[in-house]
Design a protein around this motif. Structure first.
Motif, PDB file in Angstrom:
ATOM      1  N   LEU A  10       0.835  -1.198   0.000  1.00  0.00           N
ATOM      2  CA  LEU A  10       0.000   0.000   0.000  1.00  0.00           C
ATOM      3  C   LEU A  10       0.873   1.254   0.000  1.00  0.00           C
ATOM      4  O   LEU A  10       0.638   2.206  -0.735  1.00  0.00           O
ATOM      5  N   GLU A  11       1.897   1.234   0.837  1.00  0.00           N
ATOM      6  CA  GLU A  11       2.797   2.380   0.920  1.00  0.00           C
ATOM      7  C   GLU A  11       3.576   2.559  -0.384  1.00  0.00           C
ATOM      8  O   GLU A  11       3.785   3.684  -0.850  1.00  0.00           O
ATOM      9  N   LEU A  12       4.003   1.447  -0.976  1.00  0.00           N
ATOM     10  CA  LEU A  12       4.716   1.515  -2.251  1.00  0.00           C
ATOM     11  C   LEU A  12       3.847   2.159  -3.326  1.00  0.00           C
ATOM     12  O   LEU A  12       4.309   3.027  -4.077  1.00  0.00           O
ATOM     13  N   ASP A  13       2.572   1.757  -3.413  1.00  0.00           N
ATOM     14  CA  ASP A  13       1.702   2.323  -4.438  1.00  0.00           C
ATOM     15  C   ASP A  13       1.434   3.802  -4.189  1.00  0.00           C
ATOM     16  O   ASP A  13       1.341   4.587  -5.131  1.00  0.00           O
ATOM     17  N   GLY A  14       1.303   4.184  -2.926  1.00  0.00           N
ATOM     18  CA  GLY A  14       1.158   5.598  -2.615  1.00  0.00           C
ATOM     19  C   GLY A  14       2.397   6.387  -2.996  1.00  0.00           C
ATOM     20  O   GLY A  14       2.308   7.501  -3.527  1.00  0.00           O
ATOM     21  N   TYR A  15       3.561   5.792  -2.765  1.00  0.00           N
ATOM     22  CA  TYR A  15       4.826   6.434  -3.126  1.00  0.00           C
ATOM     23  C   TYR A  15       4.917   6.654  -4.634  1.00  0.00           C
ATOM     24  O   TYR A  15       5.236   7.767  -5.099  1.00  0.00           O
ATOM     25  N   LEU A  16       4.629   5.621  -5.407  1.00  0.00           N
ATOM     26  CA  LEU A  16       4.706   5.749  -6.864  1.00  0.00           C
ATOM     27  C   LEU A  16       3.683   6.757  -7.381  1.00  0.00           C
ATOM     28  O   LEU A  16       3.966   7.511  -8.326  1.00  0.00           O
ATOM     29  N   THR A  17       2.513   6.805  -6.749  1.00  0.00           N
ATOM     30  CA  THR A  17       1.515   7.798  -7.141  1.00  0.00           C
ATOM     31  C   THR A  17       2.042   9.201  -6.885  1.00  0.00           C
ATOM     32  O   THR A  17       1.899  10.103  -7.725  1.00  0.00           O
ATOM     33  N   GLY A  18       2.670   9.413  -5.732  1.00  0.00           N
ATOM     34  CA  GLY A  18       3.252  10.715  -5.424  1.00  0.00           C
ATOM     35  C   GLY A  18       4.326  11.125  -6.412  1.00  0.00           C
ATOM     36  O   GLY A  18       4.448  12.299  -6.763  1.00  0.00           O
ATOM     37  N   VAL A  19       5.097  10.156  -6.875  1.00  0.00           N
ATOM     38  CA  VAL A  19       6.122  10.445  -7.894  1.00  0.00           C
ATOM     39  C   VAL A  19       5.459  10.877  -9.200  1.00  0.00           C
ATOM     40  O   VAL A  19       5.891  11.838  -9.846  1.00  0.00           O
ATOM     41  N   LEU A  20       4.399  10.184  -9.576  1.00  0.00           N
ATOM     42  CA  LEU A  20       3.763  10.420 -10.878  1.00  0.00           C
ATOM     43  C   LEU A  20       3.007  11.743 -10.954  1.00  0.00           C
ATOM     44  O   LEU A  20       2.802  12.261 -12.051  1.00  0.00           O
ATOM     45  N   VAL A  21       2.571  12.278  -9.828  1.00  0.00           N
ATOM     46  CA  VAL A  21       1.815  13.536  -9.854  1.00  0.00           C
ATOM     47  C   VAL A  21       2.605  14.681  -9.233  1.00  0.00           C
ATOM     48  O   VAL A  21       2.050  15.736  -8.945  1.00  0.00           O
ATOM     49  N   ALA A  22       3.902  14.494  -9.046  1.00  0.00           N
ATOM     50  CA  ALA A  22       4.738  15.524  -8.432  1.00  0.00           C
ATOM     51  C   ALA A  22       4.743  16.803  -9.273  1.00  0.00           C
ATOM     52  O   ALA A  22       4.581  16.746 -10.504  1.00  0.00           O
ATOM     53  N   PRO A  23       4.927  17.960  -8.641  1.00  0.00           N
ATOM     54  CA  PRO A  23       4.977  19.220  -9.389  1.00  0.00           C
ATOM     55  C   PRO A  23       6.052  19.234 -10.469  1.00  0.00           C
ATOM     56  O   PRO A  23       5.874  19.849 -11.524  1.00  0.00           O
ATOM     57  N   SER A  24       7.167  18.575 -10.219  1.00  0.00           N
ATOM     58  CA  SER A  24       8.252  18.493 -11.200  1.00  0.00           C
ATOM     59  C   SER A  24       8.588  17.028 -11.465  1.00  0.00           C
ATOM     60  O   SER A  24       8.340  16.161 -10.617  1.00  0.00           O
ATOM     61  N   LEU A  25       9.131  16.774 -12.633  1.00  0.00           N
ATOM     62  CA  LEU A  25       9.496  15.415 -13.012  1.00  0.00           C
ATOM     63  C   LEU A  25      10.555  14.867 -12.065  1.00  0.00           C
ATOM     64  O   LEU A  25      11.569  15.517 -11.812  1.00  0.00           O
TER      65      LEU A  25
ATOM     66  N   ARG B 131      -2.292  15.346 -11.383  1.00  0.00           N
ATOM     67  CA  ARG B 131      -1.682  14.879 -12.641  1.00  0.00           C
ATOM     68  C   ARG B 131      -1.966  15.878 -13.765  1.00  0.00           C
ATOM     69  O   ARG B 131      -1.108  16.162 -14.598  1.00  0.00           O
ATOM     70  N   MET B 132      -3.182  16.409 -13.771  1.00  0.00           N
ATOM     71  CA  MET B 132      -3.561  17.382 -14.780  1.00  0.00           C
ATOM     72  C   MET B 132      -2.703  18.645 -14.668  1.00  0.00           C
ATOM     73  O   MET B 132      -2.209  19.172 -15.672  1.00  0.00           O
ATOM     74  N   ILE B 133      -2.497  19.104 -13.445  1.00  0.00           N
ATOM     75  CA  ILE B 133      -1.676  20.295 -13.223  1.00  0.00           C
ATOM     76  C   ILE B 133      -0.232  20.024 -13.635  1.00  0.00           C
ATOM     77  O   ILE B 133       0.407  20.865 -14.277  1.00  0.00           O
ATOM     78  N   ALA B 134       0.277  18.848 -13.280  1.00  0.00           N
ATOM     79  CA  ALA B 134       1.652  18.505 -13.655  1.00  0.00           C
ATOM     80  C   ALA B 134       1.816  18.474 -15.170  1.00  0.00           C
ATOM     81  O   ALA B 134       2.835  18.927 -15.713  1.00  0.00           O
ATOM     82  N   ALA B 135       0.805  17.950 -15.876  1.00  0.00           N
ATOM     83  CA  ALA B 135       0.863  17.909 -17.342  1.00  0.00           C
ATOM     84  C   ALA B 135       0.862  19.313 -17.926  1.00  0.00           C
ATOM     85  O   ALA B 135       1.594  19.604 -18.881  1.00  0.00           O
ATOM     86  N   MET B 136       0.057  20.208 -17.366  1.00  0.00           N
ATOM     87  CA  MET B 136       0.021  21.588 -17.850  1.00  0.00           C
ATOM     88  C   MET B 136       1.341  22.295 -17.587  1.00  0.00           C
ATOM     89  O   MET B 136       1.836  23.046 -18.428  1.00  0.00           O
ATOM     90  N   ARG B 137       1.934  22.043 -16.419  1.00  0.00           N
ATOM     91  CA  ARG B 137       3.228  22.650 -16.103  1.00  0.00           C
ATOM     92  C   ARG B 137       4.308  22.161 -17.063  1.00  0.00           C
ATOM     93  O   ARG B 137       5.176  22.919 -17.488  1.00  0.00           O
TER      94      ARG B 137
END
Length: 250
Positions: A50-65, A207-213
């Protein structure tokens, strides 16, 4: 971290298993993660699935790559696992990269549907198909998410300072492992139920905001969009070989 009382490792693994429509050759990240947790190479602290999936989600929607080399080794913190050889390292990293790519595709599909149809149908791993999730399971997932936030502290701090993005983060903040004592509201369970139900939409909006950025002209070079790791790209494990010849090999 001990497993959540209301979602076992087996139940979390079932949510991560490849669906029947997926390729039969897809790696099983749940089995690989459980194997790593119980191996002699495991760090002293290694989170649940569960923690791993939350971590990967946080990476994928981070403000910067977040570069793969950073997020992969950010999983371990200051206590990296010790592998006997490169083959064992590759065996451990391949499922992580596979899960990252799968989760990226799922979140991106959810984002596109939210934009096109105003429908939010993406489900994080803690959210059952019917009924509401247990708060302990959501906290484990959120702990991983906020651990990923430490990889881009300036970006997330800016989000928290901006009222427009702070509202989006509110459901996630309800489960943040900040560790300070407070007197919960009388209706805390209802508030947490509502926060958990709102997390999927918050993730897709982030994710939408990160894509726009990423599409801003000034950031196209330094912050490209979040693609899947290509088979001809350098492997994120740092071996120097192509991904298809290393962690992404058949």
């Amino acid at each position: 971290m001990s497993p959540a009382a209301d979602m076992s490792e087996e139940q979390a693994a079932a949510r991560l298993e490849p669906r029947p429509a997926d390729s039969a050759r897809r790696l099983d990240p749940a089995a690989a993660w459980l194997a790593l947790r119980t191996s002699s190479a495991a760090p002293s602290r290694i989170g649940s699935m569960l923690e791993l999936d939350g971590y990967l989600t946080g990476v994928l929607v981070a403000p910067s790559l977040i570069a793969p080399s950073r997020w992969i080794f950010g999983i371990w913190g200051h206590d990296e696992p010790v592998f006997d050889d490169e083959q064992r390292l590759t065996a451990a990293l391949r499922p992580l990269v596979a899960r990252y790519n799968t989760l990226s595709a799922e979140i991106e599909a959810g984002r596109q549907r939210l934009e096109a149809e105003r429908v939010c149908d993406w489900r994080p791993v803690f959210l059952p198909a019917d009924g509401k999730p247990g708060h302990a399971a959501v906290r484990q997932w959120a702990e991983g998410f906020w651990t990923a936030a430490t990889l881009d502290p300036a970006g997330w701090s800016a989000y928290l300072d901006d009222e427009r993005t702070r509202v989006i983060l509110t459901p996630l903040a309800g489960f943040a492992p900040f560790g300070h004592e407070f007197d919960p509201a009388d209706n805390i369970d209802e508030l947490l139920d509502a926060a958990a139900a709102a997390i999927p939409r918050s993730v897709l909006l982030l994710r939408m905001i990160a894509a726009m950025r990423a599409e801003r002209p000034s950031q196209r070079v330094s912050h490209p969009s979040r693609p899947r790791i290509g088979r001809n790209d350098p492997c994120p494990c740092g071996s120097g070989r192509k991904y298809k010849r290393c962690c992404g090999g058949d």
